[in-house]
Design a protein around this motif. Sequence first.
Motif, mmCIF file in Angstrom:
data_model
loop_
_atom_site.group_PDB
_atom_site.id
_atom_site.type_symbol
_atom_site.label_atom_id
_atom_site.label_comp_id
_atom_site.label_asym_id
_atom_site.label_seq_id
_atom_site.Cartn_x
_atom_site.Cartn_y
_atom_site.Cartn_z
ATOM 1 N N THR A 1 4.176 -9.073 6.959
ATOM 2 C CA THR A 1 3.165 -8.365 7.750
ATOM 3 C C THR A 1 3.250 -6.887 7.450
ATOM 4 O O THR A 1 4.333 -6.296 7.507
ATOM 5 C CB THR A 1 3.388 -8.601 9.258
ATOM 6 O OG1 THR A 1 3.374 -10.006 9.516
ATOM 7 C CG2 THR A 1 2.302 -7.921 10.073
ATOM 8 N N ARG A 2 2.111 -6.291 7.106
ATOM 9 C CA ARG A 2 2.080 -4.887 6.721
ATOM 10 C C ARG A 2 1.320 -4.071 7.765
ATOM 11 O O ARG A 2 0.308 -4.523 8.297
ATOM 12 C CB ARG A 2 1.422 -4.715 5.352
ATOM 13 C CG ARG A 2 2.155 -5.400 4.205
ATOM 14 C CD ARG A 2 1.345 -5.350 2.917
ATOM 15 N NE ARG A 2 2.080 -5.867 1.774
ATOM 16 C CZ ARG A 2 2.189 -7.147 1.477
ATOM 17 N NH1 ARG A 2 1.586 -8.050 2.252
ATOM 18 N NH2 ARG A 2 2.893 -7.537 0.422
ATOM 19 N N GLU B 1 4.841 2.457 4.128
ATOM 20 C CA GLU B 1 4.213 1.348 4.837
ATOM 21 C C GLU B 1 5.298 0.522 5.529
ATOM 22 O O GLU B 1 6.397 0.340 5.006
ATOM 23 C CB GLU B 1 3.458 0.473 3.837
ATOM 24 C CG GLU B 1 2.732 -0.711 4.449
ATOM 25 C CD GLU B 1 1.990 -1.522 3.400
ATOM 26 O OE1 GLU B 1 0.789 -1.758 3.584
ATOM 27 O OE2 GLU B 1 2.624 -1.914 2.390
ATOM 28 N N ILE B 2 4.984 0.041 6.730
ATOM 29 C CA ILE B 2 5.937 -0.789 7.464
ATOM 30 C C ILE B 2 5.712 -2.248 7.088
ATOM 31 O O ILE B 2 4.604 -2.766 7.227
ATOM 32 C CB ILE B 2 5.772 -0.591 8.980
ATOM 33 C CG1 ILE B 2 6.083 0.865 9.344
ATOM 34 C CG2 ILE B 2 6.669 -1.546 9.754
ATOM 35 C CD1 ILE B 2 5.755 1.220 10.759
ATOM 36 N N ARG B 3 6.751 -2.886 6.587
ATOM 37 C CA ARG B 3 6.654 -4.280 6.156
ATOM 38 C C ARG B 3 7.685 -5.105 6.904
ATOM 39 O O ARG B 3 8.863 -4.776 6.928
ATOM 40 C CB ARG B 3 6.861 -4.397 4.647
ATOM 41 C CG ARG B 3 5.910 -3.513 3.841
ATOM 42 C CD ARG B 3 6.113 -3.666 2.341
ATOM 43 N NE ARG B 3 5.301 -2.700 1.616
ATOM 44 C CZ ARG B 3 5.787 -1.662 0.956
ATOM 45 N NH1 ARG B 3 7.090 -1.462 0.918
ATOM 46 N NH2 ARG B 3 4.984 -0.832 0.319
ATOM 47 N N LYS B 4 7.223 -6.195 7.491
ATOM 48 C CA LYS B 4 8.108 -7.076 8.260
ATOM 49 C C LYS B 4 7.969 -8.503 7.745
ATOM 50 O O LYS B 4 6.862 -9.044 7.687
ATOM 51 C CB LYS B 4 7.753 -7.013 9.746
ATOM 52 C CG LYS B 4 8.655 -7.860 10.622
ATOM 53 C CD LYS B 4 8.262 -7.731 12.096
ATOM 54 C CE LYS B 4 9.159 -8.594 12.972
ATOM 55 N NZ LYS B 4 8.790 -8.493 14.418
ATOM 56 N N ASN C 1 0.833 -1.204 0.000
ATOM 57 C CA ASN C 1 0.000 0.000 0.000
ATOM 58 C C ASN C 1 0.866 1.252 0.000
ATOM 59 O O ASN C 1 1.966 1.265 0.568
ATOM 60 C CB ASN C 1 -0.903 0.032 1.242
ATOM 61 C CG ASN C 1 -1.874 -1.125 1.286
ATOM 62 O OD1 ASN C 1 -2.735 -1.257 0.419
ATOM 63 N ND2 ASN C 1 -1.744 -1.972 2.292
ATOM 64 N N THR C 2 0.341 2.282 -0.624
ATOM 65 C CA THR C 2 0.967 3.604 -0.568
ATOM 66 C C THR C 2 0.141 4.480 0.356
ATOM 67 O O THR C 2 -1.076 4.581 0.197
ATOM 68 C CB THR C 2 1.043 4.247 -1.964
ATOM 69 O OG1 THR C 2 1.873 3.433 -2.803
ATOM 70 C CG2 THR C 2 1.624 5.653 -1.885
#
Length: 559
Positions: A205-206, A190-193, A113-114
């Motif tokens: 995981t977003r 967006e934070i992505r792990k 996502n933006t």
Amino acid sequence: MASCDKDFNSIGGDLIGDEHFGLEHKYYDVLSYNQKLGSVQSNNLPVNPLGVYEDAVFGTTEASFVTQLVFPDKAENPVIDLSLNPKIDNVLLSIPYFSHIDYDAVNAVAGDNTYILDSIYGSATGKIKLSIYESGYFMRDLDPDAGFLESQKYYTNQGEDFDGLIVSSKLNDSINTPSQNDEFFFDPNEIRKKTTDENGVETTTRSAPAMRIALDTTYFRTKIIDAAKKVNGSEAGVDPGKLTTNDVFKNYFRGLYFKVEKSGSNSGQLAMMNFKAGTVTINYKEDYKYTEKDANGNDVSKTKRVLKSIVLNMTGNTVSLLSNANTTAYANAIDPLNVNKLSGDETLYVKGGEGSMAVLELFDKTDVRGYDSKGNPTMGDNGVPDELDDLRNPSDKKRLLINEANLVFHMDKDKMGSNKKPKRIYLYDLTNSTNVLDYLYDGTTGANAKSGLLIYSGILNTTNSDDNTYKVRITNHIKSLVKYSDSTNVKLGVVVTESINNSAMNKLRTSFTLTDGKEITKAPQASVMSPLGVVLHGGAPDVPDDKRIKLEIYYTKPN
């Protein structure tokens, strides 16, 4: 209930042509002038500014912040067994930003996502110097000077008090990641792990953008982990008993101080933050001992490291600290020595934070006549402006029916330039530090803090690019003044607002006095939260008639 209303309301305000009534209107000049607010109570605000905002019209604001940390409910007094070899992995500070997804953006990876950050002010590439310390200033819940019967108040200008009681060195001290300290910016990504399970399956995981900062693990080991250690149920920590309750803990660890400064020659950036949603998570590992069967069916003792965490919430007492460097033009305009309370100021500077407001006085002060109980004019003043007297007592003895009344404010386009414009202003009863009737009677709602109350309004109108305006409806306020001869013609205040739905009042550190001797001790809370300002044309005689503040009243007279 509506059928019993004997007064006309604004629903029929635009209808004309009725054979029994003739819709008329009249414009009244409004005395208006600047009023400096100075330091304002700023503890426990719903949202808080953080960062540096450089404003060409008003000047530069540095907004710092202090918050107490507390354990979640039923999570006080954590137990950590020294015999299990506890070691901190990391300490992560996380505070979500106000944001929304840009559904028009095209992302290279499916599922990504933006985001667009909301309530960000200043340059899109701006950076600030952010230093996070342990605060040594104890923020009380109750005020001892008030016999512990009132909440303790803290103010926007108390930065030096907190500066003088910093306990730790900088906790966000990573040398390799200046984006977390000396060159901090509000990252919209967006934070992505990514994680991999025991079978080698990778999962992403977003989550929405947030301030995520690594804090000094050594410091938190000493301050938290060591204080929580126990051996065989007995206290063994360096500060035993300091984590037992939140009341004790808030005195032991007095909170975090987010100190903000300019980052070299970088242009600044400021964001509105919901610190109450923030956390500090101390992730640590300790030994987990278990047994399992070997190939021969015998029990074998095993040990593996397991991840555990202690979470601290930012829901204790807070205070917003502001430091202003005002432009010369703005400082001169709000200087009490330069304010013209007799004929009004030509230009009104309305700014949030530790800023300024506009004071309005309706109806010309001329008072050379009154009216007797039968509505006949009498010579001599009666303490009521003649313009208001004439509305209450028309010469033909036919009581006016007020259909609609508005105050219209014109933005000073030349002075504002390309500055960011506040979406709304808030007009209120300054004399009594409360709402006007129209605010109270408006039941319309909106999707966010800057919408709703659409009839009362105060919304920026940019339809005419050469003349942006704010219009506030005060129909019920004027109706009450005209209908009831004992109604007081109160002075009105105008401020910018960060939340039109918030009408709470905060205490001024230094009060000011109105022309009638009334002492004003409060200012709207939602104005304290806002970093923005707007320049409006005033009501002084030299202001062009088409730009001057006007009170417009639409009324009808029965035939």
